[in-house]
Design a protein around this motif. Sequence first.
Motif, PDB file in Angstrom:
ATOM      1  N   MET A 181       0.912  -1.118   0.034  1.00 42.69           N
ATOM      2  CA  MET A 181      -0.090   0.171   0.156  1.00 42.69           C
ATOM      3  C   MET A 181       1.139   1.264   0.009  1.00 42.69           C
ATOM      4  N   PRO A 182       0.571   2.361  -1.038  1.00 41.28           N
ATOM      5  CA  PRO A 182       1.555   3.262  -1.044  1.00 41.28           C
ATOM      6  C   PRO A 182       1.310   4.314   0.017  1.00 41.28           C
ATOM      7  N   ASN A 183       2.515   4.670   0.582  1.00 38.78           N
ATOM      8  CA  ASN A 183       2.298   5.951   1.561  1.00 38.78           C
ATOM      9  C   ASN A 183       1.116   5.754   2.652  1.00 38.78           C
ATOM     10  N   PRO A 184       1.464   4.487   3.488  1.00 36.76           N
ATOM     11  CA  PRO A 184       0.238   4.303   4.622  1.00 36.76           C
ATOM     12  C   PRO A 184       0.494   5.563   5.711  1.00 36.76           C
ATOM     13  N   THR A 185      -0.629   5.744   6.205  1.00 36.43           N
ATOM     14  CA  THR A 185      -0.888   6.968   7.042  1.00 36.43           C
ATOM     15  C   THR A 185      -0.033   5.964   8.503  1.00 36.43           C
ATOM     16  N   PRO A 186       0.031   7.011   9.677  1.00 37.03           N
ATOM     17  CA  PRO A 186       0.638   6.358  10.721  1.00 37.03           C
ATOM     18  C   PRO A 186      -0.410   5.589  11.496  1.00 37.03           C
ATOM     19  N   ASP A 187      -1.581   6.112  11.322  1.00 33.58           N
ATOM     20  CA  ASP A 187      -2.688   5.021  11.872  1.00 33.58           C
ATOM     21  C   ASP A 187      -2.655   3.629  11.160  1.00 33.58           C
ATOM     22  N   GLU A 188      -2.549   3.684   9.669  1.00 33.41           N
ATOM     23  CA  GLU A 188      -2.713   2.237   9.100  1.00 33.41           C
ATOM     24  C   GLU A 188      -1.365   1.547   9.338  1.00 33.41           C
ATOM     25  N   LEU A 189      -0.101   2.394   9.436  1.00 32.29           N
ATOM     26  CA  LEU A 189       0.975   1.455   9.993  1.00 32.29           C
ATOM     27  C   LEU A 189       0.646   0.753  11.195  1.00 32.29           C
ATOM     28  N   GLU A 190       0.105   1.594  12.190  1.00 31.65           N
ATOM     29  CA  GLU A 190       0.115   0.752  13.387  1.00 31.65           C
ATOM     30  C   GLU A 190      -1.031  -0.172  13.301  1.00 31.65           C
ATOM     31  N   LEU A 191      -2.139  -0.163  12.697  1.00 35.76           N
ATOM     32  CA  LEU A 191      -2.953  -1.190  12.323  1.00 35.76           C
ATOM     33  C   LEU A 191      -2.168  -2.333  11.662  1.00 35.76           C
ATOM     34  N   GLN A 192      -1.303  -2.297  10.821  1.00 36.88           N
ATOM     35  CA  GLN A 192      -0.515  -3.118  10.041  1.00 36.88           C
ATOM     36  C   GLN A 192       0.485  -4.037  11.114  1.00 36.88           C
ATOM     37  N   ARG A 193       0.955  -3.109  12.111  1.00 36.08           N
ATOM     38  CA  ARG A 193       1.701  -3.794  13.032  1.00 36.08           C
ATOM     39  C   ARG A 193       0.841  -4.528  13.857  1.00 36.08           C
TER      40      ARG A 193
ATOM     41  N   LEU B  11     -11.035 -13.777  -6.207  1.00 32.36           N
ATOM     42  CA  LEU B  11     -10.841 -13.052  -5.109  1.00 32.36           C
ATOM     43  C   LEU B  11     -11.535 -11.636  -4.906  1.00 32.36           C
ATOM     44  N   GLU B  12     -11.046 -10.885  -5.923  1.00 33.78           N
ATOM     45  CA  GLU B  12     -11.342  -9.396  -5.673  1.00 33.78           C
ATOM     46  C   GLU B  12     -12.997  -9.228  -6.160  1.00 33.78           C
ATOM     47  N   GLY B  13     -13.353 -10.239  -6.862  1.00 32.15           N
ATOM     48  CA  GLY B  13     -14.988 -10.169  -7.263  1.00 32.15           C
ATOM     49  C   GLY B  13     -15.704 -10.639  -6.023  1.00 32.15           C
ATOM     50  N   ASP B  14     -15.206 -11.706  -5.317  1.00 33.44           N
ATOM     51  CA  ASP B  14     -15.559 -12.026  -4.121  1.00 33.44           C
ATOM     52  C   ASP B  14     -15.949 -10.977  -2.911  1.00 33.44           C
ATOM     53  N   LEU B  15     -14.913 -10.184  -2.743  1.00 37.74           N
ATOM     54  CA  LEU B  15     -14.820  -9.222  -1.849  1.00 37.74           C
ATOM     55  C   LEU B  15     -15.762  -7.943  -2.327  1.00 37.74           C
TER      56      LEU B  15
ATOM     57  N   VAL C  70      -4.825  -8.404   0.885  1.00 38.64           N
ATOM     58  CA  VAL C  70      -5.440  -8.084  -0.499  1.00 38.64           C
ATOM     59  C   VAL C  70      -6.570  -7.083  -0.081  1.00 38.64           C
ATOM     60  N   ASP C  71      -6.385  -6.103  -0.628  1.00 39.82           N
ATOM     61  CA  ASP C  71      -7.461  -4.744  -0.320  1.00 39.82           C
ATOM     62  C   ASP C  71      -7.885  -3.920  -1.151  1.00 39.82           C
ATOM     63  N   PRO C  72      -8.522  -4.303  -2.096  1.00 37.32           N
ATOM     64  CA  PRO C  72      -8.973  -3.861  -3.265  1.00 37.32           C
ATOM     65  C   PRO C  72      -9.750  -2.367  -3.119  1.00 37.32           C
ATOM     66  N   HIS C  73     -10.637  -2.478  -1.906  1.00 38.81           N
ATOM     67  CA  HIS C  73     -11.575  -1.361  -1.597  1.00 38.81           C
ATOM     68  C   HIS C  73     -10.973  -0.192  -0.372  1.00 38.81           C
TER      69      HIS C  73
ATOM     70  N   ARG D  61     -18.240   1.748   5.111  1.00 43.67           N
ATOM     71  CA  ARG D  61     -18.437   2.212   3.770  1.00 43.67           C
ATOM     72  C   ARG D  61     -18.770   1.054   2.828  1.00 43.67           C
ATOM     73  N   THR D  62     -19.665   1.074   1.732  1.00 43.82           N
ATOM     74  CA  THR D  62     -19.672  -0.130   1.102  1.00 43.82           C
ATOM     75  C   THR D  62     -18.873  -0.316   0.011  1.00 43.82           C
ATOM     76  N   PRO D  63     -18.352  -1.520  -0.471  1.00 42.79           N
ATOM     77  CA  PRO D  63     -17.246  -1.652  -1.553  1.00 42.79           C
ATOM     78  C   PRO D  63     -17.868  -0.952  -2.794  1.00 42.79           C
ATOM     79  N   ILE D  64     -19.083  -1.182  -2.997  1.00 45.14           N
ATOM     80  CA  ILE D  64     -19.874  -0.627  -4.356  1.00 45.14           C
ATOM     81  C   ILE D  64     -20.558   0.438  -3.922  1.00 45.14           C
ATOM     82  N   GLU D  65     -21.298   1.117  -4.986  1.00 44.86           N
ATOM     83  CA  GLU D  65     -22.121   2.106  -4.536  1.00 44.86           C
ATOM     84  C   GLU D  65     -23.476   1.502  -3.517  1.00 44.86           C
TER      85      GLU D  65
END
Length: 493
Positions: free
Chosen positions: A1-13, A134-138, A158-161, A173-177
């Motif tokens: 994931m490009p340029n994750p925020t500090p909060d996202e980095l903490e979640l990844q940890r 997998l992406e279609g399933d998600l 894997v995080d397409p949304h 938030r919903t993955p689609i409309e």
Amino acid sequence: MPNPTPDELELQRRALGVLTELAPSAIELGAMFRAAGHELSLVGGPVRDAFLGRASNDLDFATSATPDQTLALLSAWGDAHWDIGKEFGTIGAKRFGGRAGRPEGDVVVEVTTYRSDEYDHATRKPVVAFGDNLEGDLSRRDFTVNAMAVRVPDLEFVDPHDGLGDLAAKVLRTPIEPERSFDDDPLRMMRAARFAAQLGFAVEPATFAAARGMAERITIVSAERVRDELDKLLLSASPRAGLEVLVSSGLAEHVLPELPALRLEIDEHHRHKDVYEHTLTVLEQAIDLETGPEGAVPAPDLVLRLAALLHDVGKPATRRFEAGGGVSFHHHEVVGAKQAAKRLKALRYDKDTIKAVSRLVELHLRFHGYGEGAWTDSAVRRYVTDAGPLLERLHRLTRADCTTRNRRKARRLSDAYDDLERRIERLRGEEELARIRPDLDGQQIMAALGVGPGPVVGEAYRFLMELRMDRGSVGEDAAREELLAWWAARAEA
């Protein structure tokens, strides 16, 4: 994931710590699927919870394998398996822990073939169509925070949304409309409220606007599915947030209309409290009074929480503006008990739950007035006997119902209830309150009156029960004398 925020980095940890400790048998399962030429990914709640630092031994997977191929693999992997969800592509299995080479506890898995569901928009029944990636399933999942996956055994994220971004921002938030998502499955609107309660997340504005505009569509969902979501909401750590979403979105108008009906306009003199806000506060206070696993009312207690939520639903129908500007709600507990029972029945609750909740609603005002005049021991016995096995819940509901900001009044009410509980305990020490019975049983009543079985025995029993409540145990001889006097007076009448 490009340029994750500090909060996202903490979640990844956090997630890395959880996922690297993922049950070895689940990693082994991923290797088995790969060896057979299939993809396998951990999906949904377990992935979300890993980023929140929570581990689970109940694991949901998505796979490229067909249900029959999955069944064959799980049969070899697990100690038990089931295929009751096979029609929808889901096969389950369980592997018992504590065995040689299995240091972790029991592991339960459900593996579902990639899906691309379509729905009959009139009946809401899914038309199952299996997908191929997998992406279609998600993309068919309810919210982006539940539309993340981790491929096993490699632990590839894997995080397409951008579910991780939403998880960091604490939004749903919903993955689609959202209109399309809620049209496909209206229950997802209820899930938004439920996840607001469980996770403390806010519903993203466009998603909320769609729910508000489509709220009526929830009426095509079965009462059982709605009830299950409501239960999960109420049993969460913070039900208030979810209930506020239900009300503000308009969903409650269709699934629990008694709740928004409590938003009575406050009279110009502000002589009565906002019943809706009062109800949410009572619910929170009742939850605070639940006990640990070994206590009288172990948390979370659905009956207590439903009773707190519904205890004042009779007020809108009984509100009267009195001379001088006052407001009254006479007998709202009786009206409310009937309304609560009707609503719970419509939501397909079981008979025991309906009976318990409506009884608590009916009894929740019984204590009022205790501090103003001395209750006799008879009144205390009646309070305990009428509550029966619900007494501990009634204690908590009654205490929670005090939401006054007047500290002196609140202290007075609390002291009065403390006194009532002490009296109950004293009487319990003197007699078995929970087993109060007349001094004569049915056989003795028939012998004393010279009658056989019939309605009159029931009348006599109730007379002796009243005597027992008023005077305590008087003994068999005195009870027989009182019974005969009652019988003689009845004959003369």
